[in-house]
Design an enzyme around this catalytic site. Sequence first.
Site, PDB file in Angstrom:
ATOM      1  N   ASN A 167       0.832  -1.075  -0.044  1.00 26.58           N
ATOM      2  CA  ASN A 167       0.094   0.162   0.080  1.00 26.58           C
ATOM      3  C   ASN A 167       0.870   1.312   0.165  1.00 26.58           C
ATOM      4  OD1 ASN A 167       0.700  -1.003   2.645  1.00 26.58           O
ATOM      5  ND2 ASN A 167      -1.106   0.220   3.370  1.00 26.58           N
TER       6      ASN A 167
ATOM      7  N   GLU B 275      -3.222  -4.721  -3.179  1.00 31.19           N
ATOM      8  CA  GLU B 275      -3.847  -5.661  -4.267  1.00 31.19           C
ATOM      9  C   GLU B 275      -3.808  -5.052  -5.626  1.00 31.19           C
ATOM     10  OE1 GLU B 275      -6.093  -6.330  -0.161  1.00 31.19           O
ATOM     11  OE2 GLU B 275      -5.191  -4.651  -1.391  1.00 31.19           O
TER      12      GLU B 275
ATOM     13  N   CYS C 104     -10.444  -4.892   0.500  1.00 32.19           N
ATOM     14  CA  CYS C 104     -11.503  -4.088   0.652  1.00 32.19           C
ATOM     15  C   CYS C 104     -12.359  -4.326  -0.634  1.00 32.19           C
ATOM     16  CB  CYS C 104     -11.169  -2.441   0.741  1.00 32.19           C
ATOM     17  SG  CYS C 104     -10.629  -1.713  -0.742  1.00 32.19           S
TER      18      CYS C 104
ATOM     19  N   CYS D 273     -10.651  -3.068  -3.886  1.00 31.87           N
ATOM     20  CA  CYS D 273      -9.786  -4.155  -4.405  1.00 31.87           C
ATOM     21  C   CYS D 273     -10.714  -5.414  -5.047  1.00 31.87           C
ATOM     22  CB  CYS D 273      -8.693  -4.280  -3.300  1.00 31.87           C
ATOM     23  SG  CYS D 273      -7.563  -3.177  -2.932  1.00 31.87           S
TER      24      CYS D 273
ATOM     25  N   GLU E 186       0.278   5.243   0.704  1.00 35.25           N
ATOM     26  CA  GLU E 186      -0.846   6.091   1.137  1.00 35.25           C
ATOM     27  C   GLU E 186      -0.487   7.695   0.529  1.00 35.25           C
ATOM     28  OE1 GLU E 186      -1.957   4.284   5.339  1.00 35.25           O
ATOM     29  OE2 GLU E 186      -0.679   6.062   5.282  1.00 35.25           O
TER      30      GLU E 186
END
Length: 131
Positions: free
Chosen positions: A42, A55, A86, A89, A44
């Site tokens: 990830n 993902e 999530c 994703c 951010e």
Amino acid sequence: MSVSELLERAREIQSSAHVPYSEYRVGAALETTDGAVFVGCNLENANFSNSLHAEEVAIAEAVKNGHRDFDRIAVSSSRRDGVTPCGMCRQTLAEFCADDLVIVCDEGDEQPTEYTLGELLPNTISEATLE
């Protein structure tokens, strides 16, 4: 590649995550049907809607390299809390993967939990639903 090896790849890539706001590192390792593995972490952004999820990064890397057939993806967080992809994703995975894609979720020292994409995202939005 074994499930434990795929999960380890997802754990290793977490160190590359850029998470100054949440401090919640996530790694993903996506395996193609021909055995290639693409990882993502990830990334951010202060504008959270511009953040990239692990993902998404993994699938973008695979697609960028010409792959379109996938067997499974392992997802791991630094908390080893069984994180699942999530909703966003899941929809991204559904664009490129079949309902039987196996999603391996890291539970730490316990056996990982496995789902299929179809279990996590039934009745997905697809090209057919847009017609």
